[in-house]
Design an enzyme around this catalytic site. Structure first.
Site, PDB file in Angstrom:
ATOM      1  N   ALA A 280      32.336 -32.200  36.898  1.00 41.93           N
ATOM      2  CA  ALA A 280      31.911 -30.881  36.427  1.00 41.93           C
ATOM      3  C   ALA A 280      31.712 -30.848  34.918  1.00 41.93           C
ATOM      4  O   ALA A 280      30.802 -30.202  34.404  1.00 41.93           O
ATOM      5  CB  ALA A 280      32.951 -29.832  36.835  1.00 41.93           C
ATOM      6  N   GLU A 284      25.606 -34.597  34.197  1.00 38.56           N
ATOM      7  CA  GLU A 284      24.921 -35.830  34.554  1.00 38.56           C
ATOM      8  C   GLU A 284      23.411 -35.742  34.355  1.00 38.56           C
ATOM      9  O   GLU A 284      22.747 -36.716  34.027  1.00 38.56           O
ATOM     10  CB  GLU A 284      25.204 -36.188  36.025  1.00 38.56           C
ATOM     11  CG  GLU A 284      26.652 -36.489  36.336  1.00 38.56           C
ATOM     12  CD  GLU A 284      27.446 -35.226  36.653  1.00 38.56           C
ATOM     13  OE1 GLU A 284      26.909 -34.123  36.464  1.00 38.56           O
ATOM     14  OE2 GLU A 284      28.606 -35.354  37.082  1.00 38.56           O
ATOM     15  N   ASP A 326      -0.385 -39.686   2.716  1.00 37.58           N
ATOM     16  CA  ASP A 326      -1.426 -40.435   2.046  1.00 37.58           C
ATOM     17  C   ASP A 326      -2.573 -39.463   1.756  1.00 37.58           C
ATOM     18  O   ASP A 326      -2.748 -38.479   2.471  1.00 37.58           O
ATOM     19  CB  ASP A 326      -1.888 -41.566   2.976  1.00 37.58           C
ATOM     20  CG  ASP A 326      -2.717 -42.609   2.249  1.00 37.58           C
ATOM     21  OD1 ASP A 326      -2.545 -42.744   1.028  1.00 37.58           O
ATOM     22  OD2 ASP A 326      -3.528 -43.276   2.904  1.00 37.58           O
ATOM     23  N   ASP A 634      -2.232 -44.778   6.893  1.00 37.38           N
ATOM     24  CA  ASP A 634      -3.143 -45.467   7.812  1.00 37.38           C
ATOM     25  C   ASP A 634      -3.237 -46.958   7.554  1.00 37.38           C
ATOM     26  O   ASP A 634      -3.680 -47.709   8.407  1.00 37.38           O
ATOM     27  CB  ASP A 634      -4.549 -44.848   7.761  1.00 37.38           C
ATOM     28  CG  ASP A 634      -5.112 -44.797   6.337  1.00 37.38           C
ATOM     29  OD1 ASP A 634      -4.460 -45.351   5.427  1.00 37.38           O
ATOM     30  OD2 ASP A 634      -6.182 -44.215   6.142  1.00 37.38           O
ATOM     31  N   ASP A 638       1.212 -48.920   4.322  1.00 34.20           N
ATOM     32  CA  ASP A 638       2.054 -47.771   4.657  1.00 34.20           C
ATOM     33  C   ASP A 638       3.121 -48.097   5.693  1.00 34.20           C
ATOM     34  O   ASP A 638       4.087 -47.348   5.859  1.00 34.20           O
ATOM     35  CB  ASP A 638       1.189 -46.618   5.207  1.00 34.20           C
ATOM     36  CG  ASP A 638       0.177 -46.117   4.202  1.00 34.20           C
ATOM     37  OD1 ASP A 638       0.545 -45.995   3.026  1.00 34.20           O
ATOM     38  OD2 ASP A 638      -0.976 -45.867   4.587  1.00 34.20           O
ATOM     39  N   ASN A 700      28.561 -25.604  33.220  1.00 37.00           N
ATOM     40  CA  ASN A 700      29.634 -26.592  33.398  1.00 37.00           C
ATOM     41  C   ASN A 700      30.999 -26.027  33.017  1.00 37.00           C
ATOM     42  O   ASN A 700      32.002 -26.328  33.661  1.00 37.00           O
ATOM     43  CB  ASN A 700      29.333 -27.845  32.571  1.00 37.00           C
ATOM     44  CG  ASN A 700      28.286 -28.714  33.235  1.00 37.00           C
ATOM     45  OD1 ASN A 700      27.537 -28.247  34.079  1.00 37.00           O
ATOM     46  ND2 ASN A 700      28.224 -29.975  32.871  1.00 37.00           N
ATOM     47  N   GLU A 703      32.155 -24.109  35.877  1.00 33.69           N
ATOM     48  CA  GLU A 703      32.655 -24.980  36.947  1.00 33.69           C
ATOM     49  C   GLU A 703      34.057 -25.509  36.615  1.00 33.69           C
ATOM     50  O   GLU A 703      34.945 -25.549  37.466  1.00 33.69           O
ATOM     51  CB  GLU A 703      31.684 -26.149  37.144  1.00 33.69           C
ATOM     52  CG  GLU A 703      30.312 -25.718  37.664  1.00 33.69           C
ATOM     53  CD  GLU A 703      29.249 -26.785  37.432  1.00 33.69           C
ATOM     54  OE1 GLU A 703      29.634 -27.949  37.198  1.00 33.69           O
ATOM     55  OE2 GLU A 703      28.056 -26.454  37.463  1.00 33.69           O
ATOM     56  N   THR A 731      20.251 -27.694  41.390  1.00 29.60           N
ATOM     57  CA  THR A 731      20.143 -26.247  41.167  1.00 29.60           C
ATOM     58  C   THR A 731      20.010 -25.924  39.682  1.00 29.60           C
ATOM     59  O   THR A 731      19.212 -25.078  39.297  1.00 29.60           O
ATOM     60  CB  THR A 731      21.368 -25.527  41.764  1.00 29.60           C
ATOM     61  OG1 THR A 731      21.632 -26.057  43.060  1.00 29.60           O
ATOM     62  CG2 THR A 731      21.114 -24.045  41.871  1.00 29.60           C
TER      63      THR A 731
END
Length: 892
Positions: A280, A284, A326, A634, A638, A700, A703, A731
């Protein structure tokens, strides 16, 4: 003494070589042993397997894997499979991202010339570039890529494009004389040519003075290897969050097990309860949801012409406090454009964008017809005749084939209605004297349809003025007096002060029978027509983007290899260089340490004539001052700074592969304004991540508390582990993802950048998580107690009621998470994805409660209708009780 400071004889002596005969094969073998092959070396590469396993070193991931093992040992196989699947998927995502990110040096190696022409044993031989050694004499011509760093000893109209190293698109005219100025930038070393650059005009010879990692390109490769990749604020925050949650999970598990055993419960039962609490406490689904939210943000950014290469860096844009940009191609159009013309004391202005041959001419802000003024007409016409460039239309865009300066002259004439083909029908070119860096001029001999013969010349204004005996003044040819010379010089200085690259146009009529034998004879006694001033103009939308960034608390800094006058002019036009801000040149920067730079960097708005080492030093100094730095660029030059910055941004059109591979963000349109849109998206992504962290953690906490309170009150477990996992992964998951698609609030670009030290629970988030979580846990426990008292012999029914109450309370609470204020401050139906996610989650709960095959798996039973009224009423309390308190406080 450095090689660019030496003359030809001193270079020969220093390198022990013979420019006339080249090296012998014995010399080559000895030098290869000393210097190695002429190639860029890459750092040690981590194997693919080790790179994959390194994704599982995170502390939170390790604890989740431990929970997986325990769940499996206790027979909770569904829990174990679900957790391991998420961990592995997340590991693969990280693996593929890092695999892509380490291609920079491979792209850099591709810039080395595959073959070069070298003088060996008195004969010119074509050899692989990697076999070049110090002391070799190389030959190169138009279209060749320079294979090593060389000191030029012969130059015939030689021009080399060095944008990969300097960022500047204009080719550099090369000479052979020694240079004595101290701390020269690469762009100012006119007697040197560098590995990876391209010859655009003429030909020359050069003695190799540096190979492999001892070249300018090699120094960049070394910087790229050693540049540290910054950890993003989001990564730091999630790591911090993971440690907090894991510590809480361990403490709660120990507390519950100890309390239960002390009350006489069996150790196995209490250990199972402790594992349930651990499941809980640890969200995860958080890593997966963060990844999905970032991926969805990436898709939105692609529509705004920004491609994200490294997912965690997306939100870093949201706290960027400095953009180091730049100039060429990013803030400017990278298209030289004639904007001012001068002749005979009169000045004109011409508008238009890029190489598109559309524009109007103005004098004193009044539009004029250029063909009505003889001097202007001649200047434009002759600028088109003495020209090799071509304008082509590709994919509805006008592009140049040839020198950018000549392209600007060509487009200016086209804007006045001239056509090169038609002009060549009137004037036939019968001879040409190509541009030479020593003469600084180019001339053509033309004959018109009446048989008259002219010399048409363009070149450096001071040089052309010095070779003129007359000037076109007020439509008439007048002998060049001291007074008129002063006026011409004043016009040259005036255009130069506006950072314009200035080209002079002149001519002289010669008898049709005369044959001009050489340029010296041709380029004397000219009539000075006038000046064309050109610049790489700013993109029209950049000024507004810079202004919006300033309102958002983001400072824009221009970093360029261009000259200081040009940089200042562009920076002022864009609103970057303002009263009180400073300009710092590369030669001054070279003498400063990072610590010295830290003391002044806050006041500097423009860095001009900088080298790759300077860019890296600037980024470091700003980071040491506490800034989150976005670095755009670019060129190859750089790449090290792009990699070292908190977020590196490269150009998709003009950017080199090296810059793109080192960057986290690629701009498809090379436009600074796109960065502003990306910052807005980055800020919104971070706010959305905060929203679903708030939602998941409050859930959580609810829970955890319902389990903890039940243990402390010696009640049975109100939820079983599989129910908790179903809530966390399925859920909760859908609404959390939908929060990641929430639209930004109106004031998102009016706020100051958040501090990189800001914690996940800042701005009252911690209190909201705890308070809403406490209420969610409380109402879930009450629902469980009421149901358990009503059905004392039916524990599964009470657990199902608690399960339904927990889910309902969370699904109502998710609408409160859309705003920092309250559920009433935003339209609850403004996020259609969230509405559908809530409906889907509710259906998923009903399925596991009422679908018989799933009931044994989830330990659920059908709930009676009357209990749904209790569940709904209790579930609404956490959200609307606190929202009502907020409204009452606001009313007062």
């Amino acid at each position: 003494m450095k090689f660019h400071e030496m003359n030809e004889r001193e270079v020969e002596q220093a390198l022990n070589t013979d420019i006339k005969a080249g090296l012998t094969e014995d010399d080559v073998k000895k030098r290869r042993k000393q210097y190695g092959y002429n190639e860029l070396k890459e750092g040690e590469k981590q194997s693919a397997l080790l790179l994959f396993f390194s994704q599982f070193k995170d502390f939170m991931v390790l604890v989740l894997l431990a929970a997986t093992l325990i769940s499996g040992l206790l027979g909770e196989y569904i829990d174990a499979i679900a957790i391991i699947a998420i961990v592995v998927i997340n590991g693969f995502l990280g693996f593929f991202q890092e695999r892509k990110a380490e291609r920079s040096l491979h792209a850099l190696k591709e810039l080395s010339a595959p073959q070069v022409i070298a003088l060996r044993d008195g004969q010119w031989k074509k050899i692989p570039s990697k076999e070049v050694v110090v002391g070799d004499l190389l030959k190169f011509a138009t279209g060749d890529r320079i294979g090593a760093d060389v000191r030029i000893v012969e130059s015939n109209s030689l021009e080399i494009e060095e944008s990969a190293l300097t960022g500047e698109s204009l080719p550099v005219q090369k000479t052979t004389g020694s240079l004595t100025t101290a701390n020269l930038a690469i762009g100012d070393m006119e007697n040197m040519a560098f590995m990876g650059t391209m010859v655009t005009r003429g030909n020359g010879l050069g003695v190799v003075v540096g190979t492999g990692m001892n070249t300018a390109m090699g120094q960049i490769a070394d910087l790229l290897q050693n540049a540290e990749t910054m950890v993003t604020p989001l990564q730091r925050r999630l790591e911090q969050l993971g440690k907090i949650l894991i510590t809480a999970a361990i403490l709660l598990t120990v507390l519950v097990v100890a309390a239960g055993v002390a009350q006489g419960q069996e150790l196995y039962t209490m250990f199972l309860a402790g594992v349930s609490l651990a499941v809980a406490a640890i969200p995860e689904g958080l890593p997966a949801i963060v990844t999905v939210a970032l991926s969805l943000g990436v898709q939105r950014m692609i529509k705004k012409k920004a491609i994200v290469r490294k997912l965690p860096a997306v939100e870093t844009l949201g706290c960027a406090s400095v953009i180091c940009s730049d100039k060429t191609g990013t803030m400017t159009q990278n298209k030289m454009t004639v904007t001012h013309l001068w002749s005979g004391g009169k000045e004109w202005r011409v508008d238009g964008i890029g190489y598109e041959p559309q524009g109007q001419f103005y004098r004193n802000d009044n539009q004029i017809e250029p063909k009505n003024d003889k001097a202007l007409q001649q200047m434009l016409m002759f600028g088109m005749l003495c020209n090799h460039a071509e304008i082509q239309q590709k994919n509805n865009e006008f592009v140049i084939d040839g020198d950018p300066t000549e392209g600007a002259l060509l487009v200016a004439a086209m804007k006045a209605g001239y056509n090169r083909s038609s002009l060549l029908n009137q004037f036939r070119i019968i001879n040409e004297f190509p541009f030479d860096s020593a003469r600084k001029m180019m001339s053509v001999v033309v004959k018109d349809h009446n048989g008259r013969q002219f010399i048409v010349t363009k070149g450096a204004p001071d040089v052309l003025a010095g070779k003129s005996e007359a000037v076109l003044w007020e439509g008439k040819r007048q002998i060049l007096s001291r007074e008129l010379t002063v006026k011409i010089q004043g016009a040259i200085e005036d255009l130069a002060s506006q950072a314009l690259r200035t080209i002079a146009i002149g001519y002289k009529e010669i008898p049709s029978k005369n044959v001009i034998l050489d340029e010296k004879e041709a380029e004397q006694g000219l009539t000075f027509i006038g000046l064309q001033g050109m610049i790489d103009p700013p993109r029209p939308e950049v000024r507004e983007a810079v202004k919006e960034c300033k309102e958002a608390g983001i400072k824009t800094v221009m970093i360029t290899g261009d000259h200081v006058i040009t940089a200042q002019a562009i920076a002022k036009q864009l609103g970057i260089l303002t009263k009180g801000s400073k300009v710092l040149q590369g030669k001054d920067l070279a003498e400063m340490s990072v610590e010295d730079l830290e003391n002044v960097v806050e006041d500097v708005a423009v860095f001009a004539r900088v080298s790759p080492e300077h860019k890296l030093k600037i980024v470091k100094a700003l980071q040491n001052r506490g800034h989150i730095v976005a670095m755009t660029g670019d060129g190859v030059n750089d790449a090290p700074a792009i990699k070292a910055a908190d977020i590196g941004i490269s150009m998709g059109i003009t950017g080199t592969d090296v810059a793109k591979e080192a960057s986290a963000l690629v701009l498809l349109d090379d436009n600074f304004a796109t960065i502003k849109a990306a910052i807005k998206e980055g800020r919104n992504i971070y706010e959305n991540i905060r929203k679903f962290i708030r939602y998941l953690l409050a859930s959580n906490v609810g829970e955890i508390l319902v389990m903890l309170f039940a243990m402390l009150l010696a009640l049975p477990l109100p939820l079983v582990p599989i129910q908790i996992l179903w809530v966390n992964l399925v859920t909760d998951g859908l609404p959390a993802m939908a929060l990641g698609l929430d639209q930004p609030e109106e004031n998102v670009m009016k706020r100051k950048p958040r501090s990189p030290k800001e914690g996940v629970f800042s701005r009252g988030l911690g209190w909201k998580v705890v308070s809403r979580g406490f209420l969610i846990g409380l109402v879930t426990l009450l629902a469980f107690i009421f149901a358990y008292k009503a059905h004392p012999d039916h524990l599964a029914y009470a657990q199902t009621v608690a399960f339904a109450t927990l889910v309902m309370a969370q699904l109502i609470h998710v609408f409160d998470c859309r705003s920092e204020k309250s559920v009433f401050s935003r339209n609850p139906f403004g996020n259609k994805y969230l509405v559908w996610a809530v409906i889907s989650s509710l259906l998923l709960v009903l399925v596991v409660i009422y679908y018989p095959p799933l009931q044994p798996i989830f330990h659920t039973v059908p709930i009676e209708l009357r209990d749904w009224f209790m569940i709904t009423g209790l579930s609404a309390i956490p959200t609307f009780l606190l929202a009502g308190t907020f409204l009452a406080r606001k009313t007062k």
